[in-house]
Design a protein around this motif. Structure first.
Motif, mmCIF file in Angstrom:
data_model
loop_
_atom_site.group_PDB
_atom_site.id
_atom_site.type_symbol
_atom_site.label_atom_id
_atom_site.label_comp_id
_atom_site.label_asym_id
_atom_site.label_seq_id
_atom_site.Cartn_x
_atom_site.Cartn_y
_atom_site.Cartn_z
ATOM 1 N N PHE A 234 0.882 -1.421 -0.095
ATOM 2 C CA PHE A 234 0.044 -0.168 0.116
ATOM 3 C C PHE A 234 0.847 1.454 -0.066
ATOM 4 O O PHE A 234 0.369 2.238 -0.295
ATOM 5 N N ASN A 235 2.102 1.049 0.516
ATOM 6 C CA ASN A 235 2.977 2.399 0.524
ATOM 7 C C ASN A 235 2.425 3.482 1.520
ATOM 8 O O ASN A 235 2.334 4.717 1.184
ATOM 9 N N PHE A 236 1.979 2.943 2.592
ATOM 10 C CA PHE A 236 1.250 3.955 3.501
ATOM 11 C C PHE A 236 2.492 4.761 4.101
ATOM 12 O O PHE A 236 3.816 4.241 4.122
ATOM 13 N N TRP A 237 2.012 5.854 4.605
ATOM 14 C CA TRP A 237 3.251 6.677 5.280
ATOM 15 C C TRP A 237 4.244 6.111 6.109
ATOM 16 O O TRP A 237 5.542 6.071 6.332
ATOM 17 N N TRP A 238 3.497 5.290 7.038
ATOM 18 C CA TRP A 238 4.233 4.729 8.208
ATOM 19 C C TRP A 238 3.288 3.543 8.602
ATOM 20 O O TRP A 238 2.078 3.516 8.663
ATOM 21 N N VAL A 239 4.104 2.336 8.864
ATOM 22 C CA VAL A 239 3.516 1.103 9.238
ATOM 23 C C VAL A 239 4.456 0.566 10.163
ATOM 24 O O VAL A 239 5.607 0.426 10.153
ATOM 25 N N GLY A 240 3.820 0.028 11.396
ATOM 26 C CA GLY A 240 4.737 -0.648 12.415
ATOM 27 C C GLY A 240 4.056 -0.992 13.716
ATOM 28 O O GLY A 240 2.686 -0.893 13.770
ATOM 29 N N PHE A 241 4.499 -1.767 14.699
ATOM 30 C CA PHE A 241 4.264 -2.078 15.822
ATOM 31 C C PHE A 241 4.692 -1.196 16.850
ATOM 32 O O PHE A 241 5.821 -0.727 16.884
ATOM 33 N N TYR A 242 3.863 -1.383 17.971
ATOM 34 C CA TYR A 242 4.228 -0.959 19.391
ATOM 35 C C TYR A 242 3.868 -1.920 20.326
ATOM 36 O O TYR A 242 2.704 -2.591 20.386
ATOM 37 N N ARG A 243 4.837 -2.427 20.952
ATOM 38 C CA ARG A 243 5.059 -3.577 21.719
ATOM 39 C C ARG A 243 4.360 -3.096 23.233
ATOM 40 O O ARG A 243 4.974 -2.078 23.687
ATOM 41 N N VAL A 244 3.737 -3.937 24.016
ATOM 42 C CA VAL A 244 3.035 -3.620 25.499
ATOM 43 C C VAL A 244 4.274 -3.945 26.341
ATOM 44 O O VAL A 244 4.655 -5.206 26.472
ATOM 45 N N ASP A 245 4.759 -2.839 27.306
ATOM 46 C CA ASP A 245 5.421 -3.045 28.591
ATOM 47 C C ASP A 245 4.423 -2.881 29.518
ATOM 48 O O ASP A 245 4.058 -1.563 30.024
ATOM 49 N N SER A 246 3.890 -4.101 29.925
ATOM 50 C CA SER A 246 3.118 -4.073 31.076
ATOM 51 C C SER A 246 3.328 -3.409 32.616
ATOM 52 O O SER A 246 2.722 -2.667 33.070
ATOM 53 N N LYS A 247 4.706 -3.554 32.786
ATOM 54 C CA LYS A 247 5.208 -3.198 33.962
ATOM 55 C C LYS A 247 5.294 -1.684 34.032
ATOM 56 O O LYS A 247 4.916 -0.724 34.982
ATOM 57 N N GLU A 312 -5.165 -15.650 25.233
ATOM 58 C CA GLU A 312 -5.992 -15.143 26.645
ATOM 59 C C GLU A 312 -6.720 -13.713 26.407
ATOM 60 O O GLU A 312 -7.066 -13.324 27.317
ATOM 61 N N ARG A 313 -6.642 -13.329 25.237
ATOM 62 C CA ARG A 313 -7.186 -12.034 24.992
ATOM 63 C C ARG A 313 -6.547 -10.646 25.576
ATOM 64 O O ARG A 313 -7.184 -9.990 25.959
ATOM 65 N N ASN A 314 -5.424 -10.994 25.975
ATOM 66 C CA ASN A 314 -4.541 -9.925 26.528
ATOM 67 C C ASN A 314 -3.913 -9.072 25.113
ATOM 68 O O ASN A 314 -3.435 -9.723 24.550
ATOM 69 N N VAL A 315 -3.764 -7.801 25.487
ATOM 70 C CA VAL A 315 -3.253 -7.129 24.370
ATOM 71 C C VAL A 315 -1.810 -7.136 24.597
ATOM 72 O O VAL A 315 -1.252 -6.740 25.553
ATOM 73 N N ARG A 316 -1.177 -7.394 23.302
ATOM 74 C CA ARG A 316 0.460 -7.767 23.504
ATOM 75 C C ARG A 316 0.960 -6.668 22.697
ATOM 76 O O ARG A 316 2.329 -6.134 22.883
ATOM 77 N N ALA A 317 0.325 -6.099 21.959
ATOM 78 C CA ALA A 317 0.940 -5.295 21.072
ATOM 79 C C ALA A 317 -0.450 -4.385 20.321
ATOM 80 O O ALA A 317 -1.173 -4.687 20.235
ATOM 81 N N VAL A 318 0.242 -3.238 19.208
ATOM 82 C CA VAL A 318 -0.835 -2.549 18.589
ATOM 83 C C VAL A 318 -0.144 -2.553 17.160
ATOM 84 O O VAL A 318 1.176 -2.439 17.129
ATOM 85 N N LEU A 319 -1.106 -2.610 16.169
ATOM 86 C CA LEU A 319 -0.417 -2.267 14.674
ATOM 87 C C LEU A 319 -0.937 -0.812 14.318
ATOM 88 O O LEU A 319 -1.984 -0.585 14.531
ATOM 89 N N ASP A 320 0.170 -0.225 14.049
ATOM 90 C CA ASP A 320 -0.310 1.375 13.778
ATOM 91 C C ASP A 320 -0.099 1.949 12.457
ATOM 92 O O ASP A 320 1.250 1.309 11.764
ATOM 93 N N ILE A 321 -0.977 2.270 11.598
ATOM 94 C CA ILE A 321 -0.632 2.611 10.049
ATOM 95 C C ILE A 321 -1.123 4.162 10.029
ATOM 96 O O ILE A 321 -2.195 4.436 10.433
ATOM 97 N N ASP A 322 -0.365 4.835 9.505
ATOM 98 C CA ASP A 322 -0.582 6.384 9.172
ATOM 99 C C ASP A 322 -0.358 6.635 7.648
ATOM 100 O O ASP A 322 0.224 5.980 6.923
#
Length: 348
Positions: A234-247, A312-322
């Motif tokens: 798709f050549n979107f401006w930005w595509v990536g992941f942010y990982r969850v740090d629960s602590k 277990e339906r815990n959020v472990r990361a998010v996919l972010d597309i701009d």
């Protein structure tokens, strides 16, 4: 709706398909004229050719057999005996008669070695299925997905220049043309299920991602590959992941494609932090109107953020597309991207 792909183990469980209509062998001038008289009245024909197999590099054989079928009858034209008569060329050049086959470019080129003709009315099923989100290209797999039937390829490497053909060869050759005829008509009957180009792009990403993630357990590697697949397609401006740090109650920048980005985002802050907090996909048509938006880049105009869950339906990361354009993302993007992130749950 048709599946985009099919696994071999599923395909092998499908019922077998075999042409059971009348098979007519064509080797003489009178048989050519009879075949042409019949075939000229048909609006759609399944089309295929068979060529003697090569077992080493070097000599290129010309097609030995031309198969045409209207679903009720199949004509097997022995080109080594008939050549490509003008009457047959007329059918191959008639735009009013649809000739449906797979990978037809090579078939046509082979036939043109017999006689120069202008092909018209040909439909390549490999191109046609893309409009329905199907990524498989072989007749065997297209038949399985579209018709729910399995075709045999046991005679594929036999000597097609032999005459007469064995009964198994004749049935095999007739079935290939017949199946092409059936696939074409089934797709036409389901034309309301055609996919948009954007949907087809997502379908292709899903197939590639499933293959890449299936046997790889490393989360960073998988996120890197998925980011690359989306960016390349798709050549979107930005595509990536942010990982969850629960602590730390923060999102930490993970693999991405695009310019440098914010490294850490607090829980509940910005679009990404809100997605984590609300545990749902967030579509932002215009980032300037999103309360608390974190502007990592002034060129980002719209955004979609999708949570990545574990088993277990815990959020472990998010996919972010701009995107650099406003109103880029909608519910169709959400549907496909949630299916894509769903592939990660088997890795956690």
């Amino acid at each position: 709706m048709f599946a985009s792909t099919i696994e071999n183990n599923v395909l092998e469980l499908l019922p077998h398909v075999e042409f059971r209509g009348q098979i007519t062998t064509v080797t003489t001038k009178s048989q050519v004229l009879f075949a042409v008289q019949y075939l000229s009245d048909q609006p759609v024909l399944g089309f295929d050719t068979e060529t003697r197999p090569r077992f080493s590099s070097g000599r290129m054989y010309m097609p030995a057999l031309l198969q045409l079928s209207d679903g009720n009858r199949a004509f097997l034209i022995h080109l080594k005996k008939t050549g490509l008569p003008p009457e047959i060329q007329a059918i191959l050049s008639n735009p009013a008669i649809i000739k449906a086959g797979a990978a037809i470019k090579d078939d046509i080129a082979g036939l043109q070695r017999y006689a120069s003709f202008e092909p018209a009315g040909f439909t390549d099923l490999q191109d046609m299925v893309r409009e329905y989100g199907i990524v498989e290209k072989s007749v065997k797999k297209m038949s399985a997905i579209i018709l729910g039937k399995r075709i045999s390829k046991s005679q594929q490497i036999t000597n097609w220049e032999a005459y007469p053909l064995s009964n198994a060869q004749a049935i095999y050759a007739a079935t290939d043309a017949y199946v092409c005829y059936c696939i074409y008509n089934k797709l036409i009957a389901h034309s309301n299920e055609k996919k948009t180009p954007r949907q087809r792009m997502y379908e292709e990403i899903l197939v590639s991602a499933d293959s890449l993630l299936r046997d790889e357990s490393d989360h960073v590697a998988n996120m890197a590959n998925v980011s690359a697949l989306i960016k390349e397609k798709f050549n979107f401006w930005w595509v990536g992941f942010y990982r969850v740090d629960s602590k730390a109650k923060e999102l930490i920048l993970g693999p991405f494609q695009g310019p440098a980005a914010c490294t850490r985002i607090p829980f509940g802050r910005g679009v990404c932090g809100t997605c984590w907090q609300q545990r749902k996909t967030i579509i932002v048509p215009d980032v300037e109107k999103f309360p608390g938006h974190i502007a990592c880049s002034s060129r980002s105009r719209s955004e979609i953020v999708v949570p990545v869950f574990d088993r277990e339906r815990n959020v472990r990361a998010v996919l972010d597309i701009d995107s650099e354009k406003i109103n880029t993302f909608d519910q169709m993007d959400r549907q496909y991207l949630e299916e894509l992130t769903g592939l990660f749950k088997n890795n956690y």
